[in-house]
Write an enzyme that holds these catalytic residues in place. Sequence first.
Site, mmCIF file in Angstrom:
data_model
loop_
_atom_site.group_PDB
_atom_site.id
_atom_site.type_symbol
_atom_site.label_atom_id
_atom_site.label_comp_id
_atom_site.label_asym_id
_atom_site.label_seq_id
_atom_site.Cartn_x
_atom_site.Cartn_y
_atom_site.Cartn_z
ATOM 1 N N LYS A 111 0.810 -1.216 0.000
ATOM 2 C CA LYS A 111 0.000 0.000 0.000
ATOM 3 C C LYS A 111 0.843 1.265 0.000
ATOM 4 C CE LYS A 111 -4.421 -1.572 1.488
ATOM 5 N NZ LYS A 111 -5.587 -1.447 2.328
ATOM 6 N N LYS A 194 -4.707 -9.288 -6.340
ATOM 7 C CA LYS A 194 -6.006 -9.596 -5.732
ATOM 8 C C LYS A 194 -7.042 -8.538 -6.111
ATOM 9 C CE LYS A 194 -6.216 -7.351 -1.262
ATOM 10 N NZ LYS A 194 -7.026 -7.282 -0.093
ATOM 11 N N LYS A 197 -10.619 -2.992 -3.504
ATOM 12 C CA LYS A 197 -11.411 -1.769 -3.635
ATOM 13 C C LYS A 197 -10.569 -0.630 -4.191
ATOM 14 C CE LYS A 197 -13.417 -2.667 0.837
ATOM 15 N NZ LYS A 197 -12.372 -2.574 1.856
HETATM 16 N N1 AQP Z 1 -9.650 -10.341 -3.208
HETATM 17 C C1 AQP Z 1 -10.096 -10.870 -2.077
HETATM 18 N N2 AQP Z 1 -10.406 -12.176 -1.994
HETATM 19 C C2 AQP Z 1 -10.884 -12.740 -0.844
HETATM 20 N N3 AQP Z 1 -11.080 -12.005 0.295
HETATM 21 C C3 AQP Z 1 -10.787 -10.701 0.245
HETATM 22 N N4 AQP Z 1 -10.877 -9.715 1.176
HETATM 23 C C4 AQP Z 1 -10.462 -8.541 0.629
HETATM 24 N N5 AQP Z 1 -10.095 -8.722 -0.651
HETATM 25 C C5 AQP Z 1 -10.294 -10.057 -0.914
HETATM 26 C C6 AQP Z 1 -11.369 -9.920 2.532
HETATM 27 O O1 AQP Z 1 -12.405 -8.994 2.776
HETATM 28 C C7 AQP Z 1 -12.378 -8.620 4.147
HETATM 29 C C8 AQP Z 1 -12.476 -7.137 4.264
HETATM 30 O O2 AQP Z 1 -11.335 -6.539 3.677
HETATM 31 P P1 AQP Z 1 -11.000 -5.037 4.036
HETATM 32 O O3 AQP Z 1 -12.002 -4.157 3.471
HETATM 33 O O4 AQP Z 1 -10.868 -4.884 5.494
HETATM 34 O O5 AQP Z 1 -9.598 -4.732 3.440
HETATM 35 P P2 AQP Z 1 -8.671 -5.356 2.384
HETATM 36 O O6 AQP Z 1 -8.350 -6.767 2.698
HETATM 37 O O7 AQP Z 1 -7.505 -4.425 2.288
HETATM 38 O O8 AQP Z 1 -9.589 -5.314 1.091
HETATM 39 P P3 AQP Z 1 -9.427 -4.488 -0.215
HETATM 40 O O9 AQP Z 1 -10.596 -4.726 -1.056
HETATM 41 O O10 AQP Z 1 -8.104 -4.740 -0.843
HETATM 42 O O11 AQP Z 1 -9.530 -3.008 0.306
HETATM 43 P P4 AQP Z 1 -8.563 -1.789 0.112
HETATM 44 O O12 AQP Z 1 -8.312 -1.708 -1.364
HETATM 45 O O13 AQP Z 1 -9.333 -0.623 0.664
HETATM 46 O O14 AQP Z 1 -7.334 -2.106 0.894
HETATM 47 C C9 AQP Z 1 -11.100 -9.200 4.751
HETATM 48 O O15 AQP Z 1 -11.424 -10.367 5.497
HETATM 49 C C10 AQP Z 1 -10.280 -9.572 3.559
HETATM 50 O O16 AQP Z 1 -9.453 -10.689 3.809
#
Ligand code: AQP
Length: 332
Positions: A111, A194, A197
């Site tokens: 990040k 992956k 968001k």
């Molecule tokens: N690609 C993914 N596949 C499976 N599980 C996923 N999670 C996130 N992306 C995937 C799971 O969703 C839960 C919530 O995630 P989060 O919003 O707390 O943050 P993150 O893991 O950082 O998700 P993002 O989408 O990548 O958000 P941003 O871009 O804002 O950092 C967690 O249980 C995560 O494992």
Amino acid sequence: MDRIFSGVQPTGNLHLGNYLGAIRNFVDLQNKYECIYCVVDLHAMTVWQEPKKLASNTREVTASFLAAGINPESSIIFNQSQVLAHAQLAWIFNCVARLGWLNRMTQFKEKAGKQRENASVGLYAYPNLMAADILTYKANHVPVGEDQKQHLELTRDIAQKFNNDFGVEFFPEVEPLIIGEATRVMSLRDGSKKMSKSDLSDQSRITFTDTEDEISRKIRRAKTDPEALPMDISGLKSRPEAANLVGIFAALSGQTSSEVLKDFGGRGFGDFKPALADLAIEKLAPISSEMRRLLADPGHIDAVLADGAERARAIADPILAEITEIVGLVSA
Ligand code: AQP
């Protein structure tokens, strides 16, 4: 009864990865455990959020929890900033965790990227707050996607060091619950990244707010290779994009990837993608329309969050009081 804690950041664009890796499992777990589901707004702040957007995203994630089927009476749903114990315990953990441990966290490296010197201190200390989220409830199980495994290992290290440093058996061992066929859903544009968001390309993810047409279009345009699908999963090994789409189909249909290939092995993406689009629409459309209905009444969403926060404080505050006594902080 064992206790579950998990959180989702209100950073917008909730996607199929969040659903299959986390939120859908939250629903299945609520009958087996005492469940605490948190909209982690303090985590979201570790990268810049427009204040109005942060508030609306917080309500949107809450609506997605409810629309996906989490029952706010049996489970506790609240936003993190309303329960001060999270931030208070995070400070104590800032003093337990070691710099070397945080330096190894791959999510921070990804990040912060090349802008490391410009990243917020909060982004760096994020895993300590995550440990506090879980341990302030002495939760023992945490349903997450694969990407959070390293952070959970750190949570275990912090709990163990705290217990050793203070000579107590206070915190339990925390176990990740990584469930299902799609524990790491990949980007539709790049099978090595992956689904996220914060990916700049909206075409890389299917979100809860996509229309049926958008879902179909994104799946139709998803990156694939020219080969037909293999007859068994060994044939998916060096084909990340195909493996991802088969995994998504399996998770949405409640099958294994092998079972999906029994039906689709030997067939091309021209057959497979429309079937996947239909399935994704069938599963996501009811959630999207229920979310829209719920978001029309923000007062109801806020009432759910207020009630959840009160119930969360009732668990967290006495645990925090014991912790402050263990570490020698006077509460006169
Ligand atoms: N690609 C993914 N596949 C499976 N599980 C996923 N999670 C996130 N992306 C995937 C799971 O969703 C839960 C919530 O995630 P989060 O919003 O707390 O943050 P993150 O893991 O950082 O998700 P993002 O989408 O990548 O958000 P941003 O871009 O804002 O950092 C967690 O249980 C995560 O494992």
